[in-house]
Design an enzyme around this catalytic site. Structure first.
Site, PDB file in Angstrom:
ATOM      1  CB  SER A 288      -0.910   0.000   1.229  1.00  0.00           C
ATOM      2  OG  SER A 288      -1.663   1.183   1.269  1.00  0.00           O
TER       3      SER A 288
ATOM      4  CB  ALA B 235       2.182  -0.963  -7.291  1.00  0.00           C
TER       5      ALA B 235
ATOM      6  CD  GLN C 293     -22.176   8.708  -7.478  1.00  0.00           C
ATOM      7  OE1 GLN C 293     -21.589   8.281  -6.491  1.00  0.00           O
ATOM      8  NE2 GLN C 293     -23.312   8.204  -7.900  1.00  0.00           N
TER       9      GLN C 293
ATOM     10  NE  ARG D 271     -24.439   9.706  -3.632  1.00  0.00           N
ATOM     11  CZ  ARG D 271     -23.533   9.003  -2.979  1.00  0.00           C
ATOM     12  NH1 ARG D 271     -22.496   8.488  -3.620  1.00  0.00           N
ATOM     13  NH2 ARG D 271     -23.651   8.796  -1.686  1.00  0.00           N
TER      14      ARG D 271
ATOM     15  CG  HIS E 284     -18.633  10.942  -4.234  1.00  0.00           C
ATOM     16  ND1 HIS E 284     -17.913  11.241  -3.103  1.00  0.00           N
ATOM     17  CD2 HIS E 284     -19.461   9.932  -3.884  1.00  0.00           C
ATOM     18  CE1 HIS E 284     -18.292  10.440  -2.116  1.00  0.00           C
ATOM     19  NE2 HIS E 284     -19.218   9.627  -2.572  1.00  0.00           N
TER      20      HIS E 284
ATOM     21  CB  SER F  80     -25.252   3.350   1.285  1.00  0.00           C
ATOM     22  OG  SER F  80     -26.453   2.788   0.821  1.00  0.00           O
TER      23      SER F  80
END
Ligand SMILES: Cc1cc2nc3c(=O)[nH]c(=O)nc-3n(C[C@H](O)[C@H](O)[C@H](O)COP(=O)(O)OP(=O)(O)OC[C@H]3O[C@@H](n4cnc5c(N)ncnc54)[C@H](O)[C@@H]3O)c2cc1C
Length: 580
Positions: free
Chosen positions: A37, A158, A231, A286, A354, A392
């Protein structure tokens, strides 16, 4: 160069990566698993998810309703077999989170509480106040520490996937502390690198959301699917782009224009329900809410501000006690970043980039077309989100498909134990030369990374935003092509090895240019309007030609675009109707 051996390497320590790691470890305790990470796992973007995670749990709800809402929300571009499987598996995953210690908010009787969310016709969004992602990521991180077979490579970046004999067998990564390039060889690789909101100038996404995994996959020939679907969330704070969660509207917040008028009633999103039972309008999806903002702006009914026009999100009627209990973070963010206490004043908000609906093309097991390479989470496109994701649905998607990808990678790695070491080492040396010659020891460049990045994000916003057309997209395509040429002449001021953040920013910019090209070329080729992809020159949905996924293939020049049919099982395409 030193080669490190593992059975599986997972790139990404966000919710998808940690879920994949646990699933792989549980599939076979003899498998040796690396988690790479670029930031400490708890700093992954998942930590900032606020509103909640949708899964059927209440007796008034049903799997069929969640499936229907998701497919309608996607404007029929989601694969219906994938949606069905996702909705069926989400409740078990969420209950497992409970068993692993996730502190879900509760009803007075002790059962898990749910809240309404945009585009969901029944309340089904589980939450932990308005810090849901923080608590879910903590839960998985603490759980992952139980597995001794996981090895952590934190702050490793990476740079390239390694392909030998037609399968993905590892990755090269910069150990940021020493600046050394390392090679991790593995029987299977899982990409869980998150989204790419930073391709745009105004976004809720963390600075690390630069689409690295999408670019890495496309560079080894894996297509990117449905990239034109970006989005916009309707309620970001002006200036910073910090998100005010949809939960604020789920709990009863309303949106008003400069006249204090609930303008969404003018955009086919239903009648203005009285508080406290909001069902329509503010709880629409949205894409439609963000588009309504632009229309309202064109009518001159938004409110001018120092960072552009805004509308007002009003939660004052909830009262201080409820705001502190259900939306404490909303209050904190509004106070700290726009100097407004939402207990007493409405919050200025505007649409903000988003989430990427598109991503690396995978099947329902997270498998990409390249054997040995898997992907899950926001980097991937299965697809359950189609042309517009419902709020969600992402957090449970990370669990369901993170677990599936982890299991599938484990099975693959057990069948392919021996990476081709010598051939991989040659690729590693090649990558070392590329980074030294193209970046660290490059002479004579003049272009600055920040300048190119700003020009790229600006071009994306102007040409490829909420509304697009042929002219605007072509002009962005041309700007991106020029930026690509100029990128070949970049100049780094920092040539050191230890934590060279300028080098990382340069590599991220190169990834973002790949992603931006895939987005604009996919958008140019889709001559219809669907969900978040709105073409003013083709304002209608065109099922006859475009009930298909876009696949963007990287080439030496512009991406090559082709199409793949959407899987329709039991829900034939229909009009998207809300609030009636
Ligand atoms: C502010 C905000 C609020 C949100 N709220 C909600 C919500 O309430 N409900 C919901 O369902 N969804 C929500 N979302 C969406 C959801 O949170 C994200 O889609 C999701 O968290 C992405 O998770 P992930 O595991 O795919 O990636 P991330 O959590 O972004 O993690 C990516 C990981 O990949 C690693 N990585 C990336 N590139 C490299 C590289 N080159 N080398 C090494 N490592 C790399 C990073 O270090 C990181 O660990 C929200 C998103 C935002 C931005």
């Amino acid at each position: 160069m030193e080669t490190i051996q593992h059975d599986i390497v997972i790139i990404g320590g966000g919710l998808a990566g940690l879920r994949a790691a646990i699933a792989a470890a549980e599939t076979d305790p003899t498998l040796d698993i690396a988690v790479v990470s670029k930031v400490y796992p708890m700093r992954s973007h998942t930590v900032s998810a606020e509103g909640g995670a949708g899964a059927v749990i209440k007796p008034n709800d049903s799997l069929a309703e969640h499936i229907k809402d998701t497919i309608t929300g996607s404007d029929w571009l989601a694969d219906q077999d994938a949606v069905e499987l996702f909705v069926n598996e989400a409740p078990d995953e969420m209950i497992r989170m409970e068993h692993w210690g996730c502190p879900w908010s509760r009803e007075p009787d002790g059962s898990v509480a749910v809240r309404p969310f945009g585009g969901m016709t029944i309340e089904r969004t589980w939450f932990a106040a308005d810090k849901t992602g923080f608590h879910m990521l903590h839960t998985l991180f603490q759980t992952s520490l139980k597995y001794p077979t996981l090895t952590w490579y934190d702050e490793w970046f990476a740079t390239r996937l390694l392909v030998e004999n037609g399968r993905c067998q590892g990755v090269t990564a910069i150990e940021m502390r020493s600046g050394r390039l390392r090679l991790i060889a593995a029987g299977a690789v899982v990409l869980c690198t998150g989204g790419a909101g930073r391709v745009f100038p105004f976004t809720t996404n963390a600075a690390i959301c630069t689409g690295d995994g999408m670019a890495l996959a496309s560079r080894v020939g894996v297509p990117l699917k449905d990239m034109e679907f970006v989005q916009y969330h309707p309620t970001g704070l002006p200036g910073t782009g910090i998100l005010i969660t949809e939960a604020a509207r789920g709990e009863g917040g309303i949106l008003v224009n400069k006249d204090g008028y609930r303008y969404l009633q003018d955009y086919g999103l239903g009648p203005p329900d009285p508080w406290p039972r909001l069902r329509a309008m503010e709880l629409g999806p949205r894409d439609k809410l963000s588009q309504a903002f632009v229309k309202e702006q064109q009518k001159g009914r938004t409110i001018p501000g120092p960072h552009g026009d805004v509308v007002h999100l009003d939660i004052r009627h909830l009262g201080e006690k409820e705001i502190d209990e259900r939306l404490p973070f909303v209050r904190e963010l509004a106070r700290n970043y726009v100097g407004i206490d939402p207990v007493h004043h409405p919050i200025p908000v505007r649409p903000v980039v988003h989430y990427m609906m598109g991503g690396v093309h995978t099947d329902v097991h997270g498998a990409t077309p390249l054997p040995g390479l898997f992907a899950a989470g926001e980097v991937a496109c299965v697809s359950i989100n189609g042309a517009n994701r419902l709020g969600s649905n992402s957090l449970p998607e990370l669990l369901v498909f993170g677990a599936r990808a982890g299991k599938a990678a484990a099975t693959f790695a057990l069948d392919h134990p021996q990476p081709d070491d010598a051939a991989l080492a040659a690729q590693g040396r090649d990558e070392e030369r590329r980074i030294a010659g193209g970046f660290l020891r490059k002479e004579g460049g003049t272009e600055r990374i920040a300048t190119l990045r700003n020009e790229m994000t600006r071009a994306m916003e102007t040409g490829c935003g909420i509304y697009r057309d042929d002219g605007s997209l072509r002009s962005t395509v041309e700007t991106l092509a020029r930026l690509r040429e100029r990128f070949a002449r970049i100049r780094l001021a920092d040539h050191s090895l230890t934590f060279n953040t300028e080098l990382i920013a340069a590599l991220e910019l190169e990834f973002m240019l790949d992603v931006a090209e895939a987005v604009t070329h996919s958008a140019l080729a889709r001559t219809e309007s669907r969900g978040s992809h709105q073409r003013t020159d083709y304002p209608r949905r065109d099922d006859a030609r475009f009930l298909t996924h876009t696949l963007a293939h990287r080439t030496a020049g512009a991406p090559r675009i082709d199409y793949l049919d959407v899987v329709i099982t039991r829900w034939p395409p229909a009009e998207r109707v809300y609030g009636r």
